[in-house]
Design an enzyme around this catalytic site. Structure first.
Site, PDB file in Angstrom:
ATOM      1  N   HIS A  80       0.850  -1.191   0.000  1.00  0.00           N
ATOM      2  CA  HIS A  80       0.000   0.000   0.000  1.00  0.00           C
ATOM      3  C   HIS A  80       0.884   1.239   0.000  1.00  0.00           C
ATOM      4  O   HIS A  80       1.856   1.321   0.748  1.00  0.00           O
ATOM      5  CB  HIS A  80      -0.880   0.006   1.258  1.00  0.00           C
ATOM      6  N   ASP A 159     -14.650   3.778   8.630  1.00  0.00           N
ATOM      7  CA  ASP A 159     -13.614   4.713   8.182  1.00  0.00           C
ATOM      8  C   ASP A 159     -14.185   5.712   7.180  1.00  0.00           C
ATOM      9  O   ASP A 159     -13.892   6.899   7.237  1.00  0.00           O
ATOM     10  CB  ASP A 159     -12.435   3.958   7.564  1.00  0.00           C
ATOM     11  N   ARG A 166     -14.008  13.995   9.388  1.00  0.00           N
ATOM     12  CA  ARG A 166     -12.693  14.599   9.654  1.00  0.00           C
ATOM     13  C   ARG A 166     -12.358  15.649   8.619  1.00  0.00           C
ATOM     14  O   ARG A 166     -11.792  16.704   8.935  1.00  0.00           O
ATOM     15  CB  ARG A 166     -11.604  13.507   9.637  1.00  0.00           C
ATOM     16  N   SER A 181      -7.046   4.786  10.125  1.00  0.00           N
ATOM     17  CA  SER A 181      -7.838   4.853   8.897  1.00  0.00           C
ATOM     18  C   SER A 181      -7.213   3.965   7.813  1.00  0.00           C
ATOM     19  O   SER A 181      -7.883   3.109   7.211  1.00  0.00           O
ATOM     20  CB  SER A 181      -7.907   6.319   8.434  1.00  0.00           C
ATOM     21  N   LYS A 185      -8.458  -0.414   6.638  1.00  0.00           N
ATOM     22  CA  LYS A 185      -8.762  -0.926   5.289  1.00  0.00           C
ATOM     23  C   LYS A 185      -7.814  -2.067   4.903  1.00  0.00           C
ATOM     24  O   LYS A 185      -8.207  -3.030   4.262  1.00  0.00           O
ATOM     25  CB  LYS A 185      -8.672   0.233   4.283  1.00  0.00           C
TER      26      LYS A 185
HETATM   27  N1  URA Z   1      -5.455   8.068   3.776  1.00  0.00           N
HETATM   28  C1  URA Z   1      -6.420   7.408   4.446  1.00  0.00           C
HETATM   29  O1  URA Z   1      -6.915   6.394   3.980  1.00  0.00           O
HETATM   30  N2  URA Z   1      -6.815   7.883   5.641  1.00  0.00           N
HETATM   31  C2  URA Z   1      -6.298   9.005   6.211  1.00  0.00           C
HETATM   32  O2  URA Z   1      -6.700   9.371   7.298  1.00  0.00           O
HETATM   33  C3  URA Z   1      -5.310   9.689   5.502  1.00  0.00           C
HETATM   34  C4  URA Z   1      -4.885   9.191   4.276  1.00  0.00           C
END
Ligand code: URA
Length: 458
Positions: A80, A159, A166, A181, A185
């Site tokens: 990632h 998320d 946010r 966050s 995932k």
């Molecule tokens: N990418 C994400 O998936 N979450 C964040 O909080 C910041 C960048």
């Protein structure tokens, strides 16, 4: 919820039950936005410790589907990137690692804003289909060791909801919130080994080495805490990766890399991340051995062949891989000329991404349709000498007005100085479960003044 906001407001430590209550309550709609927003601000101001952050991540990961990759044989590895400009590394690494027989089951996203997404890039190849069923995804990975699918599963819905809040309440930049966050995932996507490419610099989410190292360390601790072997590599994003920015142009650069003609920074990124994927999967005794194995997949053509097989399996035309001249080209190609003599000092990398966005190569809103052929080829990178009137980059456009706007943005992204610059490193350091190793002396002090703290809250 009132009591929990109050607890965090005074810096209290939340229990696992309390964190689960907040995440479930907000996802189900029982906790209103205004209370969640107040709570998120309290986290921004007072932080969360390691146990709280791991629990928050797990609660968010379990808020939706947890992908079960067990129908795929072997140790599943994932990679990632925190996002960059010109970052086509997944295409290169996926093929290299899969050519070694290690299953790469890649769930990828689309791009939004100035950074591109792997799915959009692959859709430059005529016929390529990323909306494949879970069964076909598993079947392809078992047979070929490599498949790339768009995210169809309901991964970490908590998320999605928290991120949207946010975004509008100035609570994005909080280390425990960003780390949880991203990792929620990744954990929901099901891989056994996770390699994180944490970008640092002007085009990255984290602009300073200190923040990037802290984020990498926190994510590695979360991943390992959740039972996944996790590595974080901190790599440069002070300039675009490689030379191509834009979907088709990036795919061509990735294919050329698989043919052995890669820009140095792109191949270094691929090899460093790839070596931890291979080593983490247990297919090599050391990262150094893994690197040699990966290099061989380029030399013997097996990585290129693997890429073509994956493309064909997903409906794409593999003849484009062997003859990249077949790709559709933009109508206009014009240089953006240097306004001065000197050396390239800095490149505002975000702005290079925005130049590509202006051309139609990216999306400002989710509904925007991408023009795959447009983008930029960067001619001058940091440290290069340049003469007034020499091309800094070539702009590939389908619209004259957009071309001029992108050209202006690109030129203003460069600063040209009188003296040659020190080149940025490609890789700054690597975070493993129990240590951070920096590539150069002095970086440790810059990144972790006062000593290394593996949870990252230096
Ligand atoms: N990418 C994400 O998936 N979450 C964040 O909080 C910041 C960048």
């Amino acid at each position: 919820m009132y009591d929990l906001i109050d607890k965090k407001r005074y810096g209290g430590k939340l229990t696992c039950e309390e964190i689960d209550f907040i995440v479930k309550g907000f996802t189900d709609g029982d906790i209103p936005d205004y209370q969640m927003a107040a709570f998120l601000m309290a986290v921004c101001l007072n932080g969360m410790d390691k146990e709280e952050t791991v629990r928050l991540t797990l609660a968010m990961a379990h808020s939706g589907d947890m992908l079960d990759l067990s129908p795929i044989k072997g140790v599943k590895v994932d990679k990632h990137s925190t996002g960059g400009v010109g970052d086509k590394t997944t295409l290169v690494i996926g093929a290299m690692v899969a050519a070694l027989g290690i299953p790469v089951a890649k769930m990828s996203g689309r791009g939004l804003g100035h950074t591109g997404g792997t799915i959009d890039k692959l859709e430059s190849i005529p016929g390529f289909n990323t909306s494949i069923s879970t069964d076909k995804f598993f079947e392809d990975v078992n047979r070929l060791k490599f498949a790339v699918a768009g995210q169809t599963a309901n991964l970490a819905p908590a998320d999605k909801k928290i991120y949207a809040l946010r975004d509008v309440t100035a609570t994005v930049s909080s280390l425990p919130l960003i780390a949880s966050s991203i990792m929620s995932k990744k954990l929901a996507s099901g891989a056994d080994v996770i390699v994180l490419d944490v970008k640092t610099g002007s085009g990255a989410f984290m602009k300073t080495l200190k923040d990037s190292v802290a984020l990498a360390a926190a994510m590695v601790q979360i991943g390992n805490g959740a039972g996944r072997k996790t590595y974080g590599v901190i790599t440069d994003m002070n300039q675009p990766l490689g030379r191509a920015v834009g979907n088709t142009l990036e795919v061509i650069e990735a294919i050329n890399a698989l043919k052995g003609n890669a820009p140095e920074d792109l191949m270094e990124d691929a090899l460093v991340l790839g070596q931890y994927m291979v080593y983490g999967a247990g297919a090599a005794d050391s990262p150094e051995e893994a690197r040699k194995m990966l290099e061989k997949t380029i030399e013997d053509g097996s990585a290129l062949k693997k890429f073509a097989e994956m493309v064909e399996a997903q409906g794409g035309d593999p003849s484009y891989i062997y003859d990249t001249d077949k790709f559709e080209k933009a109508k206009f190609v014009e240089p953006a000329l240097s306004p001065a003599d000197g050396y390239v000092r800095t490149i505002k990398t975000d702005d290079v991404g925005i130049a590509s966005l202006i051309l139609g190569g990216g999306r400002e809103t989710k509904e925007d349709v991408i023009d795959h052929a447009v983008g930029l080829i960067i001619e001058k990178k940091i440290g290069d000498e340049v003469k007034k009137g020499e091309p800094l980059a070539y702009i590939h456009a389908n619209d004259k007005e957009k071309l001029e706007a992108a050209k202006e943005r690109l030129i203003s992204a460069y600063t040209i100085g009188e003296k040659p610059e020190k080149l940025p490193l490609h890789v700054y350091g690597t975070v493993t479960e129990d240590k951070i190793v920096f590539e150069q002396e002095g970086l440790s002090e810059e990144a972790c003044p006062g000593g290394v703290n593996l949870f990252g809250d230096h």
